[in-house]
Design a protein around this motif. Structure first.
Motif, PDB file in Angstrom:
ATOM      1  N   ALA A 167       0.748  -1.316  -0.103  1.00  0.00           N
ATOM      2  CA  ALA A 167       0.020   0.691   0.163  1.00  0.00           C
ATOM      3  C   ALA A 167       0.668   0.903  -0.217  1.00  0.00           C
ATOM      4  O   ALA A 167       0.291   2.443  -0.692  1.00  0.00           O
ATOM      5  N   GLN A 168       1.701   1.530   0.357  1.00  0.00           N
ATOM      6  CA  GLN A 168       2.663   2.680   0.721  1.00  0.00           C
ATOM      7  C   GLN A 168       3.520   2.617  -0.836  1.00  0.00           C
ATOM      8  O   GLN A 168       3.311   3.744  -0.632  1.00  0.00           O
ATOM      9  N   GLU A 169       3.854   1.749  -1.225  1.00  0.00           N
ATOM     10  CA  GLU A 169       4.545   1.699  -2.453  1.00  0.00           C
ATOM     11  C   GLU A 169       3.693   1.766  -3.651  1.00  0.00           C
ATOM     12  O   GLU A 169       3.860   2.805  -4.902  1.00  0.00           O
ATOM     13  N   LEU A 170       2.516   1.857  -3.525  1.00  0.00           N
ATOM     14  CA  LEU A 170       1.459   2.280  -4.492  1.00  0.00           C
ATOM     15  C   LEU A 170       0.538   3.916  -3.791  1.00  0.00           C
ATOM     16  O   LEU A 170      -0.254   4.362  -4.637  1.00  0.00           O
ATOM     17  N   GLY A 171       1.130   4.129  -2.988  1.00  0.00           N
ATOM     18  CA  GLY A 171       0.698   5.622  -2.484  1.00  0.00           C
ATOM     19  C   GLY A 171      -1.473   5.577  -2.070  1.00  0.00           C
ATOM     20  O   GLY A 171      -2.338   6.493  -2.003  1.00  0.00           O
ATOM     21  N   ILE A 172      -1.182   4.159  -1.764  1.00  0.00           N
ATOM     22  CA  ILE A 172      -2.997   3.908  -1.236  1.00  0.00           C
ATOM     23  C   ILE A 172      -2.527   3.430   0.703  1.00  0.00           C
ATOM     24  O   ILE A 172      -2.174   3.224   0.957  1.00  0.00           O
ATOM     25  N   SER A 173      -4.219   3.574   0.621  1.00  0.00           N
ATOM     26  CA  SER A 173      -4.419   2.780   1.866  1.00  0.00           C
ATOM     27  C   SER A 173      -4.539   1.432   2.052  1.00  0.00           C
ATOM     28  O   SER A 173      -4.711   0.513   0.848  1.00  0.00           O
ATOM     29  N   THR A 174      -4.511  -0.099   3.384  1.00  0.00           N
ATOM     30  CA  THR A 174      -4.413  -0.666   3.506  1.00  0.00           C
ATOM     31  C   THR A 174      -6.150  -1.398   3.140  1.00  0.00           C
ATOM     32  O   THR A 174      -6.292  -2.363   2.519  1.00  0.00           O
ATOM     33  N   THR A 175      -6.894  -0.553   3.587  1.00  0.00           N
ATOM     34  CA  THR A 175      -8.130  -0.963   3.122  1.00  0.00           C
ATOM     35  C   THR A 175      -8.305  -0.643   1.581  1.00  0.00           C
ATOM     36  O   THR A 175      -9.438  -1.378   0.677  1.00  0.00           O
ATOM     37  N   THR A 176      -7.722   0.259   1.601  1.00  0.00           N
ATOM     38  CA  THR A 176      -7.722   0.403  -0.571  1.00  0.00           C
ATOM     39  C   THR A 176      -7.502  -0.425  -1.136  1.00  0.00           C
ATOM     40  O   THR A 176      -7.586  -0.981  -2.113  1.00  0.00           O
ATOM     41  N   LEU A 177      -5.864  -1.156  -0.915  1.00  0.00           N
ATOM     42  CA  LEU A 177      -5.552  -2.258  -1.649  1.00  0.00           C
ATOM     43  C   LEU A 177      -5.784  -3.589  -1.104  1.00  0.00           C
ATOM     44  O   LEU A 177      -6.333  -4.193  -1.710  1.00  0.00           O
ATOM     45  N   TRP A 178      -6.896  -3.559   0.017  1.00  0.00           N
ATOM     46  CA  TRP A 178      -7.420  -5.042   0.090  1.00  0.00           C
ATOM     47  C   TRP A 178      -8.909  -4.962  -0.623  1.00  0.00           C
ATOM     48  O   TRP A 178      -9.503  -6.082  -1.305  1.00  0.00           O
ATOM     49  N   ARG A 179     -10.272  -3.689  -1.041  1.00  0.00           N
ATOM     50  CA  ARG A 179     -10.699  -3.451  -1.997  1.00  0.00           C
ATOM     51  C   ARG A 179     -10.247  -3.857  -3.913  1.00  0.00           C
ATOM     52  O   ARG A 179     -10.727  -4.694  -4.347  1.00  0.00           O
ATOM     53  N   ARG A 180      -9.257  -3.546  -4.175  1.00  0.00           N
ATOM     54  CA  ARG A 180      -8.543  -3.490  -5.065  1.00  0.00           C
ATOM     55  C   ARG A 180      -8.467  -5.115  -5.471  1.00  0.00           C
ATOM     56  O   ARG A 180      -8.756  -5.407  -6.289  1.00  0.00           O
ATOM     57  N   MET A 181      -7.153  -5.779  -4.332  1.00  0.00           N
ATOM     58  CA  MET A 181      -7.656  -7.202  -4.506  1.00  0.00           C
ATOM     59  C   MET A 181      -8.581  -8.536  -4.149  1.00  0.00           C
ATOM     60  O   MET A 181      -8.911  -8.899  -5.202  1.00  0.00           O
ATOM     61  N   LYS A 182      -9.593  -7.741  -3.709  1.00  0.00           N
ATOM     62  CA  LYS A 182     -10.973  -8.107  -3.858  1.00  0.00           C
ATOM     63  C   LYS A 182     -11.581  -8.509  -4.968  1.00  0.00           C
ATOM     64  O   LYS A 182     -12.561  -9.580  -6.201  1.00  0.00           O
ATOM     65  N   LYS A 183     -11.300  -7.314  -5.495  1.00  0.00           N
ATOM     66  CA  LYS A 183     -12.111  -6.648  -7.115  1.00  0.00           C
ATOM     67  C   LYS A 183     -11.236  -7.714  -8.240  1.00  0.00           C
ATOM     68  O   LYS A 183     -12.396  -8.050  -9.138  1.00  0.00           O
ATOM     69  N   TYR A 184      -9.738  -7.717  -8.044  1.00  0.00           N
ATOM     70  CA  TYR A 184      -9.408  -8.846  -9.042  1.00  0.00           C
ATOM     71  C   TYR A 184      -9.217  -9.957  -8.526  1.00  0.00           C
ATOM     72  O   TYR A 184      -8.593 -10.595  -9.623  1.00  0.00           O
ATOM     73  N   GLY A 185      -9.257 -10.395  -7.721  1.00  0.00           N
ATOM     74  CA  GLY A 185      -9.444 -11.615  -7.455  1.00  0.00           C
ATOM     75  C   GLY A 185      -8.125 -12.022  -7.208  1.00  0.00           C
ATOM     76  O   GLY A 185      -7.164 -13.691  -7.470  1.00  0.00           O
ATOM     77  N   VAL A 186      -7.304 -11.243  -6.343  1.00  0.00           N
ATOM     78  CA  VAL A 186      -6.208 -11.708  -5.988  1.00  0.00           C
ATOM     79  C   VAL A 186      -5.627 -12.245  -4.720  1.00  0.00           C
ATOM     80  O   VAL A 186      -6.575 -11.320  -3.407  1.00  0.00           O
TER      81      VAL A 186
END
Length: 638
Positions: A612-631
């Motif tokens: 999340a830090q490398e992407l410049g986003i929060s861990t919550t936003t990271l979790w949502r993206r992972m769920k969206k793309y099935g990661v």
């Protein structure tokens, strides 16, 4: 020919019957006055003397009909006879201008009395009884309702006398006896015609070489011919009333249910029974627009080949054996039900069968089932795979090489598989030379070895399998047209696993049981894990799913296999997502964002905060993206 027996309660009635017999010149010699208590006994005695129909009246007729299966022609009082009785009843109450007369008896004894009141100047009321025990109740009811005269049989008149009440006995004349005799004669003629038909039918059944049985709506056996007795190794009397599934467990009852429910006009299949390949047909018995049962016929396959024990043992030693039978297949999807039903019908034929299906579908398993349900079951089951062989290797292995040292190569698969089945897998990879020779071998029984054509009588069944579009191969010139049309007649296509979700669940459960025993691990498969597997396209079909299940059962770190773990394994084993278009082409695709997230998780050893830090986003936003793309973060699973 059967006779008519006349059993009546009064002597004067019997005398009337004798007069009718004399006038009409009838041949009836069983006539008797009987007591009501003896009616059933006398009826059975008359049958022993040759009677086929009993003429009786009133309660006696009711008893005979109720306690025996003997046909009864009942005396029915005519309107004229009823009028005479009403006139006699009116004389018993001369002071009543319009008396109320209670007629008590069995409704079947009387003809229509709708206009009796107007015709005879009375109030006629009918009291119906269905059993003689009801007579007293009806007598009391009639008296309470104001009856002036009770009209009925012996019992009613006796009850009326006990109460000091006027009674009128139901008398009959020769008219009702003559009418009943006419009915009895017609019943007798009908019964004799039916007996003739039954005798003819039984003659046809008993002289049929094939087994025939009849079942009722409950699938209970009602008729078995002699060939059926031999087939089931039981007498007909032992089979009567037995449920079909108990004597014939090999037959799939759902197809019989379809016939009995009117979903099919007929049904045909093949089955191996009592050491003999059989063709089974079933057709409904229908009359008055209702299905009352079915006729099932068992046809012996006259071309069935018998092998000695030594030959069969030799096939086993050489590996020329088909292990799988249709009964071994666990099928839940309608697509595979149709595929299996079609294959069973193809097993009846001696023509070549073409089995189509994607890579990983159990084409060879289906071929083994067809062999084991055919007349070639006792023969060898020889398999040849055309893939990875040169043209000369194909020629040697299929058609034989007279100069080879090995007996199998010297004879070739077609000769080795004589009186059996030869399975040619991946036939689309057969060379043109071999295609021509195979066509000649199937079409003309001409075996070509070393470019010399010689006539050699071979009796075997060819089954070919392919994962390719043979029609397209033919259009592109890669497959001979004559061989294509020779093979394409009996084609069965195994649908891919992604089109039969029900079978995925069944295969997974079978694998769970099998690998639990093998590895002594007892994990539970969560429903979300099953849903992930149901959603996956499984391009490798059964083969891919079975190997995946073994890996899943062997490596699961927890007692419950979750959807996250299944998703992780799918991405690890098959990293690129495959989707199949409607035209059948497979497209390999992974969303760029999913690939990037997976790469960063691997880089930071599963640390979400670092990603999340490398992407410049929060861990919550990271979790949502992972769920969206099935990661799936594989580090969360350990």
């Amino acid at each position: 020919m059967s006779k008519i027996a006349i059993l009546l309660p009064k002597e004067y009635m019997l005398e009337q019957a004798r007069n009718v017999i004399r006038e009409d010149e009838l041949d009836i010699d069983i006539l008797k006055v009987i007591k009501t208590s003896d009616s059933v006994y006398e009826a059975r005695k008359a049958v022993e003397q040759g009677a086929g129909v009993i003429l009786a009246r009133g309660v006696q007729a009711s008893f005979i009909r109720q306690y025996t299966n003997i046909p009864v022609a009942e005396m029915i009082l005519t309107g004229q006879e009823i009028g005479l009785m009403i006139a006699s009843a009116k004389k018993k109450v001369p002071n009543k201008k319009c008396p109320q007369i209670a007629l008590i008896g069995f409704r079947s004894m009387f003809s229509d009395m709708t206009y009796a009141d107007d015709l005879f100047g009375v109030r006629l009321k009918f009291y119906d009884i269905t059993a003689i025990e009801q007579a007293a109740e009806k007598v009391n009811q009639a008296i309470d309702e104001g009856a002036d005269v009770l009209m009925g049989g012996d019992t009613v008149n006796a009850l009326a006398s006990q109460r000091g009440f006027p009674g009128q006995f139901i008398d009959s004349t020769e008219e009702s006896i003559r009418s009943a005799l006419t009915t009895a004669r017609k019943m007798l003629q009908t019964a004799d015609v039916e007996k003739t038909y039954i005798a003819q039918f039984e003659t046809v059944l008993d002289n049929s070489y094939n087994g025939i049985i009849e079942i009722n709506e409950k699938k209970e056996i009602t008729i078995v011919n002699k060939a059926g007795e031999e087939l089931f190794r039981k007498k007909a009397a032992q089979l009567m009333g037995t449920p079909l599934e108990k004597v014939f467990p090999e037959l799939e009852l759902k197809y019989i249910d379809d016939v009995l429910e009117g979903k099919r006009d007929a049904f045909m299949t093949s089955v191996y029974m009592a050491g003999m390949p059989m063709m089974i047909t079933a057709a409904p018995i229908q009359y008055e627009k209702q299905i009352r049962g079915a006729i099932i016929a068992f046809y012996r396959n006259m071309s069935a080949h018998k092998r000695g024990g030594e030959e069969l043992h030799s096939h086993y030693l050489k590996g020329y054996v088909a292990q799988t039978h249709f009964a071994d297949l666990k099928i839940t999807s309608k697509e595979m039900e149709y595929c299996t039903e079609l294959s069973k019908m193809y097993a009846l034929s001696r023509r070549p069968v073409l089995i189509c299906g994607e890579e990983g579908t159990d084409k060879e398993v289906l071929a083994q089932c067809i062999h084991n349900n055919s007349s070639y079951k006792a023969g060898p089951f020889v398999t040849i795979n055309c893939s990875g062989m040169t043209e000369q290797m194909q020629v040697d292995r299929i058609f034989g090489n007279p100069h080879a040292e090995d007996e199998g190569l010297r004879k070739g698969a077609l000769a080795v598989g004589d009186l059996g089945t030869v399975l040619i897998s991946e036939i689309e990879k057969l060379s043109f030379v071999c295609q021509y020779r195979l066509f000649r071998a199937i079409r003309y029984d001409a075996l070509i070895q070393n470019d010399l054509e010689r006539s050699q009588t071979l009796d075997n069944r060819i089954i070919a399998t392919t994962s390719a579009d043979l029609y397209q191969c033919m259009k592109e010139g890669a497959f001979r047209e004559d061989l294509y049309y020779l093979l394409n007649g009996l084609t069965v296509e195994i649908p891919p696993l992604r089109k039969r979700k029900e079978d995925i669940r069944e295969i997974v459960e079978d694998c769970r049981i099998k690998f639990t025993r093998r590895y002594a691990k007892f994990p539970r498969i969560a429903e979300d894990a099953m849903e992930v597997m149901l959603a996956y396209p499984w391009p490798g079909n059964e083969l891919q799913l079975e190997t995946f299940c073994e890996r899943m059962m062997l490596t699961t770190p927890k007692k419950t296999i979750t959807g996250d773990f299944v998703q992780f394994l799918l991405e690890e084993m098959y990293p690129a997502q495959e989707t199949v278009k409607e035209d059948g082409t497979t497209v390999i695709y992974q969303h760029p964002e999913a690939a990037r997230l997976t790469e960063l998780l691997e880089k930071h050893h599963g640390s979400r905060s670092a990603v999340a830090q490398e992407l410049g986003i929060s861990t919550t936003t990271l979790w949502r993206r992972m769920k969206k793309y099935g990661v799936i973060n594989k580090y969360d699973l350990t």
